[in-house]
Design an enzyme around this catalytic site. Structure first.
Site, PDB file in Angstrom:
ATOM      1  N   ALA A  97     -23.757   6.828  19.924  1.00  0.00           N
ATOM      2  CA  ALA A  97     -22.659   5.959  19.481  1.00  0.00           C
ATOM      3  C   ALA A  97     -22.338   6.220  18.017  1.00  0.00           C
ATOM      4  O   ALA A  97     -21.161   6.272  17.622  1.00  0.00           O
ATOM      5  CB  ALA A  97     -23.024   4.492  19.712  1.00  0.00           C
ATOM      6  N   ALA A 138     -11.847  12.325  12.472  1.00  0.00           N
ATOM      7  CA  ALA A 138     -10.518  12.506  13.077  1.00  0.00           C
ATOM      8  C   ALA A 138      -9.468  11.690  12.333  1.00  0.00           C
ATOM      9  O   ALA A 138      -8.355  12.176  12.084  1.00  0.00           O
ATOM     10  CB  ALA A 138     -10.550  12.120  14.557  1.00  0.00           C
ATOM     11  N   ALA A 139      -9.822  10.459  11.962  1.00  0.00           N
ATOM     12  CA  ALA A 139      -8.871   9.618  11.218  1.00  0.00           C
ATOM     13  C   ALA A 139      -8.574  10.237   9.860  1.00  0.00           C
ATOM     14  O   ALA A 139      -7.418  10.276   9.428  1.00  0.00           O
ATOM     15  CB  ALA A 139      -9.424   8.197  11.061  1.00  0.00           C
ATOM     16  N   PHE A 199      -4.753   6.393   6.470  1.00  0.00           N
ATOM     17  CA  PHE A 199      -6.197   6.166   6.370  1.00  0.00           C
ATOM     18  C   PHE A 199      -6.758   6.850   5.124  1.00  0.00           C
ATOM     19  O   PHE A 199      -7.563   6.258   4.404  1.00  0.00           O
ATOM     20  CB  PHE A 199      -6.894   6.673   7.642  1.00  0.00           C
ATOM     21  CG  PHE A 199      -8.377   6.424   7.660  1.00  0.00           C
ATOM     22  CD1 PHE A 199      -8.876   5.153   7.854  1.00  0.00           C
ATOM     23  CD2 PHE A 199      -9.270   7.468   7.484  1.00  0.00           C
ATOM     24  CE1 PHE A 199     -10.247   4.913   7.870  1.00  0.00           C
ATOM     25  CE2 PHE A 199     -10.642   7.244   7.500  1.00  0.00           C
ATOM     26  CZ  PHE A 199     -11.130   5.964   7.694  1.00  0.00           C
ATOM     27  N   ARG A 200      -6.316   8.066   4.860  1.00  0.00           N
ATOM     28  CA  ARG A 200      -6.773   8.768   3.652  1.00  0.00           C
ATOM     29  C   ARG A 200      -6.378   8.007   2.393  1.00  0.00           C
ATOM     30  O   ARG A 200      -7.173   7.852   1.463  1.00  0.00           O
ATOM     31  CB  ARG A 200      -6.219  10.194   3.615  1.00  0.00           C
ATOM     32  CG  ARG A 200      -6.834  11.123   4.640  1.00  0.00           C
ATOM     33  CD  ARG A 200      -6.447  12.574   4.402  1.00  0.00           C
ATOM     34  NE  ARG A 200      -5.020  12.818   4.445  1.00  0.00           N
ATOM     35  CZ  ARG A 200      -4.330  13.104   5.553  1.00  0.00           C
ATOM     36  NH1 ARG A 200      -4.945  13.166   6.717  1.00  0.00           N
ATOM     37  NH2 ARG A 200      -3.044  13.319   5.493  1.00  0.00           N
ATOM     38  N   GLN A 201      -5.147   7.509   2.363  1.00  0.00           N
ATOM     39  CA  GLN A 201      -4.677   6.756   1.202  1.00  0.00           C
ATOM     40  C   GLN A 201      -5.486   5.481   1.011  1.00  0.00           C
ATOM     41  O   GLN A 201      -5.866   5.122  -0.118  1.00  0.00           O
ATOM     42  CB  GLN A 201      -3.190   6.417   1.359  1.00  0.00           C
ATOM     43  CG  GLN A 201      -2.295   7.642   1.304  1.00  0.00           C
ATOM     44  CD  GLN A 201      -0.884   7.346   1.783  1.00  0.00           C
ATOM     45  OE1 GLN A 201      -0.620   6.313   2.391  1.00  0.00           O
ATOM     46  NE2 GLN A 201       0.030   8.274   1.520  1.00  0.00           N
ATOM     47  N   GLU A 202      -5.780   4.802   2.107  1.00  0.00           N
ATOM     48  CA  GLU A 202      -6.541   3.554   2.016  1.00  0.00           C
ATOM     49  C   GLU A 202      -7.995   3.818   1.626  1.00  0.00           C
ATOM     50  O   GLU A 202      -8.591   3.026   0.890  1.00  0.00           O
ATOM     51  CB  GLU A 202      -6.444   2.799   3.346  1.00  0.00           C
ATOM     52  CG  GLU A 202      -5.040   2.268   3.582  1.00  0.00           C
ATOM     53  CD  GLU A 202      -4.684   2.040   5.036  1.00  0.00           C
ATOM     54  OE1 GLU A 202      -3.568   1.557   5.282  1.00  0.00           O
ATOM     55  OE2 GLU A 202      -5.498   2.353   5.926  1.00  0.00           O
ATOM     56  N   GLU A 211      -6.619  -0.284  10.260  1.00  0.00           N
ATOM     57  CA  GLU A 211      -5.944   1.018  10.277  1.00  0.00           C
ATOM     58  C   GLU A 211      -6.526   1.915  11.370  1.00  0.00           C
ATOM     59  O   GLU A 211      -5.785   2.618  12.066  1.00  0.00           O
ATOM     60  CB  GLU A 211      -6.057   1.706   8.919  1.00  0.00           C
ATOM     61  CG  GLU A 211      -5.296   3.008   8.826  1.00  0.00           C
ATOM     62  CD  GLU A 211      -3.795   2.828   8.944  1.00  0.00           C
ATOM     63  OE1 GLU A 211      -3.186   3.483   9.832  1.00  0.00           O
ATOM     64  OE2 GLU A 211      -3.214   2.042   8.179  1.00  0.00           O
ATOM     65  N   HIS A 217       9.838   4.858  24.992  1.00  0.00           N
ATOM     66  CA  HIS A 217       9.727   3.722  25.902  1.00  0.00           C
ATOM     67  C   HIS A 217       9.590   2.473  25.047  1.00  0.00           C
ATOM     68  O   HIS A 217       8.861   2.472  24.048  1.00  0.00           O
ATOM     69  CB  HIS A 217       8.507   3.876  26.823  1.00  0.00           C
ATOM     70  CG  HIS A 217       8.492   2.855  27.918  1.00  0.00           C
ATOM     71  ND1 HIS A 217       8.087   1.550  27.724  1.00  0.00           N
ATOM     72  CD2 HIS A 217       8.843   2.951  29.220  1.00  0.00           C
ATOM     73  CE1 HIS A 217       8.188   0.889  28.857  1.00  0.00           C
ATOM     74  NE2 HIS A 217       8.642   1.716  29.787  1.00  0.00           N
TER      75      HIS A 217
END
Length: 124
Positions: A14, A24-25, A32-35, A70, A88
């Site tokens: 896990a 991956a994020a 995500f990088r900025q945060e 995020e 959609h």
């Protein structure tokens, strides 16, 4: 019960999957990088501020909450994109709602930081 790893091996797997998700994020999500970069600046600032330990925890917790939301938003977007590229209404709605959750969390973090700073200035 779903098949898979059990006991301590499950915890290690896990953790491995969680680290894979963070990578991956970082690789795929500019927000995500900025945060993360913002947190890398603000967490040390919170730790250095002459405020109560609980207040430091609240400041840092507000930043971690932004990152958590995020990640959830990015997961929603990935699942929606996996389903298909055609427009959609429900796909757009899911992405918009996820984005709104991030916005509200950013507002919460901003209000938390501003409140602590204003209180610190007033208390002197």
């Amino acid at each position: 019960m779903k098949p898979g790893y059990k006991g301590i091996k499950r915890i290690f797997k896990a953790t491995e999957f969680s680290i894979k998700g963070l990578k991956a994020a970082w690789k795929n999500e500019a927000a995500f990088r900025q945060e993360i970069l913002l947190a890398l600046i603000l967490v040390p600032l919170a730790l250095l501020m002459p405020i109560a330990l609980l207040t430091k925890l609240i400041l840092i917790g507000s930043l971690l909450l932004v990152l958590i939301v995020e990640l959830i938003n990015s997961a929603i977007e990935a699942v929606v994109d996996r389903i298909g590229n055609e427009h959609h209404e429900l796909s757009g709605q899911a992405k918009d709602i996820g984005s709104s959750a991030v916005l509200l969390t950013l507002i919460l973090a901003l209000l938390t930081w501003l409140s602590v700073i204003v209180d610190f200035i007033i208390q002197g």
